[in-house]
Design a protein around this motif. Structure first.
Motif, PDB file in Angstrom:
ATOM      1  N   ALA A  54     -41.626  -3.578 -20.119  1.00 47.85           N
ATOM      2  CA  ALA A  54     -41.406  -5.035 -20.382  1.00 47.85           C
ATOM      3  C   ALA A  54     -42.250  -5.444 -21.472  1.00 47.85           C
ATOM      4  O   ALA A  54     -41.667  -6.043 -22.554  1.00 47.85           O
ATOM      5  CB  ALA A  54     -41.125  -5.706 -19.149  1.00 47.85           C
ATOM      6  N   CYS A  55     -43.333  -5.286 -21.319  1.00 53.35           N
ATOM      7  CA  CYS A  55     -44.457  -5.610 -22.343  1.00 53.35           C
ATOM      8  C   CYS A  55     -44.327  -4.909 -23.541  1.00 53.35           C
ATOM      9  O   CYS A  55     -44.253  -5.785 -24.526  1.00 53.35           O
ATOM     10  CB  CYS A  55     -45.830  -5.246 -21.666  1.00 53.35           C
ATOM     11  N   ALA A  56     -44.085  -3.598 -23.610  1.00 52.29           N
ATOM     12  CA  ALA A  56     -43.796  -2.878 -24.868  1.00 52.29           C
ATOM     13  C   ALA A  56     -42.586  -3.479 -25.514  1.00 52.29           C
ATOM     14  O   ALA A  56     -42.508  -3.687 -26.915  1.00 52.29           O
ATOM     15  CB  ALA A  56     -43.608  -1.603 -24.757  1.00 52.29           C
ATOM     16  N   ASP A  57     -41.348  -3.796 -24.763  1.00 53.63           N
ATOM     17  CA  ASP A  57     -40.170  -4.207 -25.644  1.00 53.63           C
ATOM     18  C   ASP A  57     -40.347  -5.642 -25.955  1.00 53.63           C
ATOM     19  O   ASP A  57     -39.395  -5.769 -26.829  1.00 53.63           O
ATOM     20  CB  ASP A  57     -39.091  -4.175 -24.375  1.00 53.63           C
ATOM     21  N   ASN A  58     -41.306  -6.456 -25.674  1.00 45.85           N
ATOM     22  CA  ASN A  58     -41.591  -7.664 -26.211  1.00 45.85           C
ATOM     23  C   ASN A  58     -42.638  -7.834 -26.965  1.00 45.85           C
ATOM     24  O   ASN A  58     -43.028  -8.767 -27.404  1.00 45.85           O
ATOM     25  CB  ASN A  58     -41.675  -8.757 -24.942  1.00 45.85           C
ATOM     26  N   GLY A  59     -43.238  -6.612 -27.389  1.00 46.29           N
ATOM     27  CA  GLY A  59     -44.386  -6.674 -28.383  1.00 46.29           C
ATOM     28  C   GLY A  59     -45.857  -6.807 -27.935  1.00 46.29           C
ATOM     29  O   GLY A  59     -46.557  -7.195 -28.466  1.00 46.29           O
ATOM     30  N   ALA A  60     -46.046  -6.857 -26.515  1.00 49.20           N
ATOM     31  CA  ALA A  60     -47.157  -7.050 -26.081  1.00 49.20           C
ATOM     32  C   ALA A  60     -47.779  -5.646 -25.803  1.00 49.20           C
ATOM     33  O   ALA A  60     -47.273  -4.843 -25.284  1.00 49.20           O
ATOM     34  CB  ALA A  60     -46.972  -7.774 -24.548  1.00 49.20           C
ATOM     35  N   ASN A  61     -49.156  -5.670 -26.123  1.00 48.65           N
ATOM     36  CA  ASN A  61     -49.960  -4.494 -25.770  1.00 48.65           C
ATOM     37  C   ASN A  61     -51.001  -4.499 -24.747  1.00 48.65           C
ATOM     38  O   ASN A  61     -51.720  -5.571 -24.708  1.00 48.65           O
ATOM     39  CB  ASN A  61     -50.545  -4.002 -27.206  1.00 48.65           C
ATOM     40  N   ILE A  62     -50.696  -3.631 -23.732  1.00 51.38           N
ATOM     41  CA  ILE A  62     -51.639  -3.749 -22.568  1.00 51.38           C
ATOM     42  C   ILE A  62     -53.048  -3.209 -22.957  1.00 51.38           C
ATOM     43  O   ILE A  62     -53.213  -2.080 -23.467  1.00 51.38           O
ATOM     44  CB  ILE A  62     -51.099  -2.808 -21.420  1.00 51.38           C
ATOM     45  N   VAL A  63     -53.987  -3.914 -22.906  1.00 53.11           N
ATOM     46  CA  VAL A  63     -55.405  -3.538 -23.091  1.00 53.11           C
ATOM     47  C   VAL A  63     -56.524  -3.215 -22.252  1.00 53.11           C
ATOM     48  O   VAL A  63     -57.537  -2.640 -22.253  1.00 53.11           O
ATOM     49  CB  VAL A  63     -56.026  -4.637 -24.235  1.00 53.11           C
ATOM     50  N   ASP A  64     -56.132  -3.639 -20.840  1.00 55.57           N
ATOM     51  CA  ASP A  64     -56.783  -3.257 -19.630  1.00 55.57           C
ATOM     52  C   ASP A  64     -55.796  -3.526 -18.461  1.00 55.57           C
ATOM     53  O   ASP A  64     -54.824  -4.381 -18.417  1.00 55.57           O
ATOM     54  CB  ASP A  64     -58.011  -4.279 -19.406  1.00 55.57           C
ATOM     55  N   ILE A  65     -55.880  -2.694 -17.395  1.00 58.72           N
ATOM     56  CA  ILE A  65     -55.328  -2.845 -16.245  1.00 58.72           C
ATOM     57  C   ILE A  65     -56.030  -2.544 -15.160  1.00 58.72           C
ATOM     58  O   ILE A  65     -57.095  -1.434 -15.273  1.00 58.72           O
ATOM     59  CB  ILE A  65     -54.036  -1.917 -16.294  1.00 58.72           C
ATOM     60  N   SER A  66     -55.685  -2.968 -13.875  1.00 57.22           N
ATOM     61  CA  SER A  66     -56.450  -2.723 -12.675  1.00 57.22           C
ATOM     62  C   SER A  66     -55.656  -2.814 -11.669  1.00 57.22           C
ATOM     63  O   SER A  66     -54.677  -3.846 -11.535  1.00 57.22           O
ATOM     64  CB  SER A  66     -57.743  -3.708 -12.130  1.00 57.22           C
ATOM     65  N   GLN A  67     -55.418  -1.869 -10.731  1.00 54.95           N
ATOM     66  CA  GLN A  67     -54.345  -1.784  -9.625  1.00 54.95           C
ATOM     67  C   GLN A  67     -54.843  -1.300  -8.392  1.00 54.95           C
ATOM     68  O   GLN A  67     -55.916  -0.354  -8.532  1.00 54.95           O
ATOM     69  CB  GLN A  67     -53.157  -1.289 -10.166  1.00 54.95           C
ATOM     70  N   SER A  68     -54.215  -1.772  -7.548  1.00 57.32           N
ATOM     71  CA  SER A  68     -54.804  -1.040  -6.020  1.00 57.32           C
ATOM     72  C   SER A  68     -53.557  -1.172  -4.905  1.00 57.32           C
ATOM     73  O   SER A  68     -52.765  -1.915  -5.329  1.00 57.32           O
ATOM     74  CB  SER A  68     -55.924  -1.683  -5.618  1.00 57.32           C
ATOM     75  N   THR A  82     -48.596 -10.164 -30.739  1.00 59.47           N
ATOM     76  CA  THR A  82     -47.424  -9.382 -31.839  1.00 59.47           C
ATOM     77  C   THR A  82     -46.182  -9.562 -30.784  1.00 59.47           C
ATOM     78  O   THR A  82     -45.156  -8.844 -31.040  1.00 59.47           O
ATOM     79  CB  THR A  82     -47.647  -7.998 -31.893  1.00 59.47           C
ATOM     80  N   LEU A  83     -46.221 -10.597 -30.104  1.00 61.52           N
ATOM     81  CA  LEU A  83     -44.925 -10.753 -29.360  1.00 61.52           C
ATOM     82  C   LEU A  83     -43.814 -11.111 -30.212  1.00 61.52           C
ATOM     83  O   LEU A  83     -44.211 -11.690 -31.365  1.00 61.52           O
ATOM     84  CB  LEU A  83     -45.214 -12.171 -28.379  1.00 61.52           C
ATOM     85  N   THR A  84     -42.647 -10.482 -29.834  1.00 62.32           N
ATOM     86  CA  THR A  84     -41.546 -10.639 -30.563  1.00 62.32           C
ATOM     87  C   THR A  84     -40.561 -11.683 -30.029  1.00 62.32           C
ATOM     88  O   THR A  84     -39.382 -11.887 -30.476  1.00 62.32           O
ATOM     89  CB  THR A  84     -40.450  -9.255 -30.295  1.00 62.32           C
ATOM     90  N   VAL A  85     -41.073 -12.364 -29.061  1.00 62.77           N
ATOM     91  CA  VAL A  85     -40.368 -13.520 -28.451  1.00 62.77           C
ATOM     92  C   VAL A  85     -41.485 -14.696 -28.243  1.00 62.77           C
ATOM     93  O   VAL A  85     -42.634 -14.360 -28.317  1.00 62.77           O
ATOM     94  CB  VAL A  85     -39.461 -13.367 -27.038  1.00 62.77           C
TER      95      VAL A  85
END
Length: 89
Positions: free
Chosen positions: A22-36, A52-55
């Protein structure tokens, strides 16, 4: 500019992939992620570059929230400036 994206809910296969797509489809670039995963519960925080959002940002927020509802997750997206202001002492 960046956005803070939080995702919580019952763990299932593909949560990260769905949100990343969903981020990629809307032009957002993930720069960091943390999950558990704690037992059956999933929690993730992502930092995404939204220059660079397209919306419009508000549409991006709504799309991610809708994605969460479709999959039984809570997805909240907050502009970095608001996040920093809320957590400033």
């Amino acid at each position: 500019m960046k956005a803070v994206i939080t995702v919580t809910g019952k763990d299932s296969v593909g949560i990260i992939a769905k949100v990343a797509t969903a981020c990629a489809d809307n032009g957002a670039n993930i720069v960091d992620i943390s999950q558990s995963v704690l037992q059956d519960y999933f929690a993730m925080i992502m930092l995404a570059d939204i220059d660079t959002l397209t919306v419009e940002f508000s549409a991006f927020v709504d799309k991610l929230a809708a994605l969460g509802r479709e999959h039984g997750l809570e997805i909240h997206t907050m502009h970095e400036d608001i996040f920093n202001t809320m957590h400033h002492i």
